[in-house]
Motif scaffolding. Structure first.
Motif, PDB file in Angstrom:
ATOM      1  N   UNK A  14      30.903  48.639  37.372  1.00  0.00           N
ATOM      2  CA  UNK A  14      29.960  49.756  37.333  1.00  0.00           C
ATOM      3  C   UNK A  14      29.161  49.562  36.277  1.00  0.00           C
ATOM      4  N   UNK A  15      29.812  49.015  35.194  1.00  0.00           N
ATOM      5  CA  UNK A  15      28.974  48.980  33.641  1.00  0.00           C
ATOM      6  C   UNK A  15      28.429  47.486  33.720  1.00  0.00           C
ATOM      7  N   UNK A  16      28.581  46.660  34.626  1.00  0.00           N
ATOM      8  CA  UNK A  16      28.026  45.239  34.531  1.00  0.00           C
ATOM      9  C   UNK A  16      28.760  44.345  33.417  1.00  0.00           C
ATOM     10  N   UNK A  17      30.088  44.758  33.367  1.00  0.00           N
ATOM     11  CA  UNK A  17      30.879  43.775  32.241  1.00  0.00           C
ATOM     12  C   UNK A  17      31.726  42.601  33.065  1.00  0.00           C
ATOM     13  N   UNK A  18      31.412  41.526  32.797  1.00  0.00           N
ATOM     14  CA  UNK A  18      32.068  40.499  33.490  1.00  0.00           C
ATOM     15  C   UNK A  18      33.585  40.417  33.169  1.00  0.00           C
ATOM     16  N   UNK A  19      34.412  40.208  33.982  1.00  0.00           N
ATOM     17  CA  UNK A  19      35.927  40.186  33.908  1.00  0.00           C
ATOM     18  C   UNK A  19      36.123  38.465  33.381  1.00  0.00           C
ATOM     19  N   UNK A  20      37.676  38.439  33.214  1.00  0.00           N
ATOM     20  CA  UNK A  20      37.861  37.148  32.903  1.00  0.00           C
ATOM     21  C   UNK A  20      39.177  36.744  33.910  1.00  0.00           C
ATOM     22  N   UNK A  21      39.108  35.304  34.311  1.00  0.00           N
ATOM     23  CA  UNK A  21      40.055  34.836  35.363  1.00  0.00           C
ATOM     24  C   UNK A  21      40.598  33.571  34.743  1.00  0.00           C
TER      25      UNK A  21
END
Length: 911
Positions: A752-759
């Motif tokens: 929702x906040x446009x923050x990229x996750x880490x995989x």
């Protein structure tokens, strides 16, 4: 003049749209007085118009808001305020044909600084808009926000009306990039009474042709006959026919950079060399670890980059001395050259000798350049602009060295608060040099870093920084604003693959309630300062914005912590759910004679005699002087000091006592008496195993409910309160390190906040799989084979043969084949290619893992490539690249192979 708002939007029952903005008729940004729009079902459009007096605001700002009566939601559209100039002199009517800017769209992240300032920067002067004929009375202003346009290209519009080229590509109308990332052009239609069709395209000014015409159906301009009307077509996104933009990057700490001109450690100018290598290999991003000053003890302990003494100041180890000035003393120049040769010959960062050398020559340069430096107008401006953090930092650093400790609680009374900061740092004070040297150092560090980042931007490369989640307790920040932190608590992480007893970072936790009082000003200032240097940012342990693992001050390890904030269990609920409550059995260390024997073997009796006492009914209790881990730490530390020959024995004894102290099932809440937190991983304890058969499954169910169900909505709300202030403080591209024990609500809030996750492939977010598959990563994410907290791919390959074999078959697809004993270059290449072909926006690789693809270039010992060992609290951060970047730049064939591989994955092309 009439101003008409129109917006196509399909609402559901109970929803309505309003316009809120700078005019009184738009509520003057008070949502309660916003302008209501009316729905027109035939067109599916919401619309309303207002009269705009000719002498009113020259620029009107506004935004659309969706009001939902069902849940009371007030949903503002995404993005900056819209703006329209009062065109009263030219037109009698302006029709705003807008589109709703939805939040959480992947395209929104293309508006961040990573794209607008680096990847798609506009290098030259803006392209001017084509002039309109003076008699034009019906004008369409094409307005498209499109950051994803390569630096060498422009946007154009092509359509059916003769003014739009009549679909002749050679006559397309070029849009101006003066307001990039918004493109704009005004066109006087030849046939405004007819519906016109049009599309946007990407224009190559050198070839004078359209490179890409957008996909999808034609856009429409409906017929109209109003005179002196401006129609503003604020269109939605450019419809790329080539799918999402994707890029690749490299990660390496600045201290690990090796160059021929360095002084035993990487320096800020060396980033330019890494950028050159990134350009040569088709990589678009350079990621570094935190670069803040960590000098607290002047020992190797300061090598830990996540324990900064200032969240603003830069670390002196990154300063390049020659870039300031040449040493005038011949003997000093020779000594510096000799030290450079000695320190650069080492295969690791020898932190203490490096810093001793840096400080020695920084002091000489300061004295040599002092008069010119203090008179420098650029420095004076830097000091004025940065004084809020710079002046307290200089005072703190000078006092740290004067009193030989950064622990300000040990300083003389008059210096334990920053009351004398201004007096200490006056240039005319007799002791100014004690503090002036830190102004000097920070000015040149700032200058050198900004030069390196500007160099990266000019070459289309993003520099990505790192925001540590915590602050160091002996820091300027704690000294100047202690009210913002819980100094009696410690932050850390619960047990995970890195550490079975959890991690204790020993940082104070945040006083979020106090921070909220001024709208999280401290966080916004911190983010704003990071944006001075970076266009993208990794937020370390982003889970801390939802809840932090808070450890009591008396603990050394992390097992006796609990999440904060949390909803602890009242005693009556525990009693109700497991059938009983006994404080001694549930909350005090479970120690019995057989447990002692199991822990200390033949020394059990001796350990009992010295450290324990009988508690009755077979229970054993620790004596008062060793009831906490901090007490044990102090006792054993004293024994080691007095009897250093037996250090290993005391370490073994200390570990055993720590383990016994951890043998509890519930941790009392320190704020609410009578409330308790289940101890993390309690099912692994001896205390749990020796419960009766009825209690164990009940406690297991309570445990699962507490950690995986009870807090989900509570933590979601925590994140939605704290993170927006951080996320929207700057225009940086934000990536969150969301590894570990992740609440289910976290991915939704981040999206929702446009923050990229880490995989990370070895730490999958899906607990049902052993390894993550980059092929199923979401677009708004970063995929990587590892991080600085892990062994490299080569090191991991040799840790567990059975696990490696499963990975080789299941993830790399070599069914039924024997995995090679070592990670051969071809294996490293397959892992790299697998990540490059992921749909994720970014694939970022530790440089060590890229070098693993070359037998001649990679380091001989893979174990020497690991940057950090989280399970070891006394780890020395000393990793250094084994070959100079200049030498890596000369490896033309290897660099070409990487570029070819990146190109084949589609991560070089803009469209």
């Amino acid at each position: 003049m009439i101003l008409r708002f129109t917006l196509p939007f399909r609402t559901t029952w109970g929803q309505r749209l309003v316009v809120c903005g700078s005019l009184p008729s738009l509520g003057q940004w008070n949502l309660d007085h916003a302008l209501n729009l009316h729905y027109h079902p035939d067109s599916g459009t919401w619309a309303q118009e207002i009269s705009l007096p000719d002498d009113q605001l020259s620029v009107v700002e506004y935004k659309y808001v969706l009001l939902d009566e069902g849940d009371g939601g007030k949903h503002w559209e995404w993005g900056p305020n819209r703006a329209i100039t009062n065109e009263a002199g030219r037109f009698t009517r302006i029709v705003l044909e807008d589109f709703w800017r939805a939040p959480a769209l992947p395209e929104n992240e293309l508006h961040t600084a990573a794209f607008t300032k680096a990847l798609m920067r506009r290098p030259g002067p803006p392209t001017p808009a084509a002039p309109l004929p003076g008699s034009a009375s019906f004008v369409v202003r094409f307005q498209l926000s499109a950051p994803r346009v390569d630096s060498d290209h422009l946007l154009c519009v092509l359509g059916s009306d003769p003014a739009l080229g009549s679909w002749d590509a050679q006559r397309a109308v070029i849009l101006s990039d003066a307001a990039y990332p918004t493109w704009q052009a005004e066109v006087a239609l030849v046939n405004p009474e007819q519906t016109a069709r049009y599309k946007y395209g990407i224009w190559d000014p050198r070839e004078q042709k359209i490179v890409h015409l957008e996909a999808g159906e034609d856009r429409l301009i409906y017929a109209a006959e109003d005179k002196r009307t401006l129609r503003v077509k604020a269109d939605d996104h450019f419809r790329y026919p080539t799918g999402n933009w994707r890029g690749a990057g490299v990660a390496l700490p600045v201290f690990a950079l090796r160059s021929r001109r360095g002084l035993g450690v990487g320096e800020f100018p060396d980033l330019k060399l890494l950028v050159d290598w990134a350009v040569a290999t088709g990589l678009k991003l350079v990621q570094v670890l935190p670069i803040n000053d960590t000098v607290a003890t002047h020992t190797w302990v300061d090598s830990y980059p996540y324990a900064a003494i200032s969240v603003f100041a830069l670390h002196p180890q990154y300063l390049n001395l020659e870039a300031i000035a040449e040493l005038q003393d011949e003997a000093a120049r020779q000594e510096l050259a000799q030290l450079r040769e000695e320190l650069n010959a080492k295969d690791f960062v020898d932190y203490e000798p490096v810093m001793n050398a840096k400080w020695k020559f920084i002091k000489q340069l300061y004295q040599q350049e002092k008069t010119r430096f203090l008179a420098d107008a650029d420095y004076q401006q830097f000091r004025r602009e940065q004084q809020a953090w710079l002046v307290p930092y200089a005072a703190f650093s000078g006092l740290r060295d004067r009193f030989n400790t950064a622990d300000f609680s040990q300083w003389p009374e008059e210096f334990r608060t920053p009351a004398q900061v201004a007096e200490l740092t006056r240039e005319d004070s007799p002791g100014f040099d004690e503090f002036g040297i830190h102004f000097f150092t920070q000015y040149y560090l700032d200058k050198q870093l900004r030069e390196a980042v500007d160099y990266a931007r000019q070459h289309g490369v993003v520099v990505k920084g790192d925001l540590p989640i915590g602050i160091y307790r002996h820091s300027v920040d704690a000294w100047t604003q202690p009210e913002l932190y819980h100094m009696h608590q410690q932050a850390g992480a619960p047990p995970d693959d890195f550490s079975v007893t959890g991690q204790n970072w020993r940082f104070p936790t945040y006083n979020w309630e106090r921070m909220a009082e001024d709208g999280y000003q401290w966080w916004q200032q911190r983010m704003g300062h990071l944006a001075r240097y970076f266009d993208a940012l990794r937020i370390d342990h982003i889970l801390g914005f939802f809840r932090i693992w808070e450890i009591p001050g008396h603990s050394v390890e992390g097992l006796l912590g609990h999440f904060s904030p949390a909803l602890p269990l009242p005693q009556h609920e525990i009693e109700q759910r497991i059938g009983w409550f006994d404080y001694g059995r549930l909350c005090e260390p479970y120690i019995r004679w057989h447990v002692l024997q199991e822990t200390f073997h033949g020394q059990a009796q001796a350990v009992f005699d010295e450290f324990m006492e009988d508690a009755g009914y077979g229970a054993i209790r620790l004596k008062e002087f060793v009831r906490t881990q901090r007490q044990v730490e102090a006792v054993m530390g004293e024994k080691m000091q007095q009897d250093p020959a037996n250090t290993d024995h005391y370490t073994w004894l200390r570990t055993g006592l720590y383990r016994l102290i951890n043998e509890v099932l519930f941790v009392p809440d320190d704020q609410q008496p009578g409330f308790y937190h289940p101890r993390i991983t309690l099912h692994l304890s001896r205390s749990f195993r020796e419960l009766d058969d009825q209690t164990r499954p009940r406690l297991q169910e309570l445990y699962f409910d507490f950690f995986y169900r009870r807090h989900e909505d509570f933590w979601r709300r925590q994140g939605l309160v704290k993170l927006p202030a951080v996320r929207w403080a700057t225009d940086m591209l934000i990536c969150g390190e969301d590894l570990g024990m992740v609440p289910e609500s976290v991915p939704g809030v981040m999206k929702a906040l446009g923050i990229l996750g880490l995989n990370i492939q070895r730490m999958p977010s899906d607990p049902s799989v052993e390894f993550g598959n980059p092929a199923v990563a979401p677009y708004l994410s970063v995929v990587s084979p590892g991080s600085h907290d892990m062994s490299t791919v080569r090191g991991w390959w040799e840790e567990d043969r059975e696990q490696t074999q499963r990975f080789f078959e299941h993830l790399l697809g070599h069914w039924g084949q024997q995995a090679p004993q070592y990670c051969e270059p071809w294996v490293a290449r397959e892992i790299t290619e697998q990540h490059l072909h992921s749909p994720a926006m970014w694939a970022i690789f530790p440089l060590q893992d890229l070098l693993a693809m070359s037998e001649p270039l990679r380091r001989q010992d893979p174990l020497a490539e690991q940057i950090n060992v989280p399970a070891n609290p006394t780890h020395f951060w000393k990793y250094r690249l084994h070959l100079p970047i200049e030498e890596l730049l000369e490896e033309v064939d290897f660099n070409h192979e990487i570029k070819k591989t990146v190109h084949q994955s589609g991560r070089i092309q803009v469209y």
